[in-house]
Scaffold this active site. Sequence first.
Site, PDB file in Angstrom:
ATOM      1  N   ARG A 187       0.903  -0.898   0.056  1.00  0.00           N
ATOM      2  CA  ARG A 187      -0.038   0.201  -0.030  1.00  0.00           C
ATOM      3  C   ARG A 187       0.823   1.109   0.095  1.00  0.00           C
ATOM      4  O   ARG A 187       0.580   2.432  -0.495  1.00  0.00           O
ATOM      5  CB  ARG A 187      -1.123   0.090   1.409  1.00  0.00           C
ATOM      6  CG  ARG A 187      -2.017  -1.088   1.035  1.00  0.00           C
ATOM      7  CD  ARG A 187      -2.886  -1.027   2.266  1.00  0.00           C
ATOM      8  NE  ARG A 187      -3.729   0.366   2.176  1.00  0.00           N
ATOM      9  CZ  ARG A 187      -4.536   0.856   3.383  1.00  0.00           C
ATOM     10  NH1 ARG A 187      -4.482   0.388   4.386  1.00  0.00           N
ATOM     11  NH2 ARG A 187      -5.201   1.855   3.105  1.00  0.00           N
ATOM     12  N   CYS A 246      -1.271   5.921   9.214  1.00  0.00           N
ATOM     13  CA  CYS A 246      -1.729   4.515   8.662  1.00  0.00           C
ATOM     14  C   CYS A 246      -2.892   5.047   7.456  1.00  0.00           C
ATOM     15  O   CYS A 246      -2.680   5.891   6.942  1.00  0.00           O
ATOM     16  CB  CYS A 246      -2.021   3.661   9.669  1.00  0.00           C
ATOM     17  SG  CYS A 246      -3.547   4.074  10.703  1.00  0.00           S
TER      18      CYS A 246
END
Length: 279
Positions: free
Chosen positions: A180, A239
């Site tokens: 990611r 995050c």
Amino acid sequence: MYSSLITPQTVNEHLEDPNWRFFDCRYVLTEPEKKQSEFAESHLPGATYVHVNHNLAGPRIPGKTGRHPLPKITELSKTFAAWGISSSTQVVVYDDTGGAYAVRLWWMLRWLGHDSVAVMDGGWPRWLKEERPVSADIFIPESVNFNAKPREHWSVSAEDICNYFDNPEVRIFDARSRDRFRGENETLDPVAGHIPGAVSAPFADNLDADGNWKSKSELRKMYLELLDGSPVEQAVTYCGSGITACHNILAMCYAELGDSRLYSGSWSDWITNPERPVV
């Protein structure tokens, strides 16, 4: 006082202690109600269920906030009071994913000045593996007074992040998976990539193959390398939505490096403004 990690054995020894409170933070992002049903069937004796969406996040405003914005301090203080958390309470939090969600409650309590909170190492899987007691009873705590003493500087905004771009003293960590971070396999947010200058530091690297936290010395070595000489107090972790980033903050705290900061809105907040740079 336990303020970082705690073993299941120590938790077991304090199940009957009236000054201890236990919170089950099991959660599945794609099935938000699943773990509450599992909790109803079996959990630590005396535990209270904490729902990430309902209890640990404020209302999401599409296009303006991240997926899990922080609740208002006044509302969060009322929640903690209703859960029976006073200044003398030792809090234990756990989940079944290596602390990935429990760390959010750990961070939020410390953010409001309550340091006596620890994540149970190994969580629910280790508790079951060690054949410790479980219960299906629902514990109803007595409401108490929770005196919030916010450390508001522990949470930073997107504007703060922009101001740090030219500051070599501020290390920005991305706690998401490496794919990611690279902009690959992005299934949760509409924009892929990462914040310019961020360093990949997946929270999963804090755990060993059994889902327990790595040793203090291992974590200390790992984060000293990641910090690369910059002060931990200036470091910021993000995050996807401000949940698993807290894992890295706990890792640095447990490694006795100090208290770092959280970009609470994280990636899902960052991308709400198309003018913010993405790489």
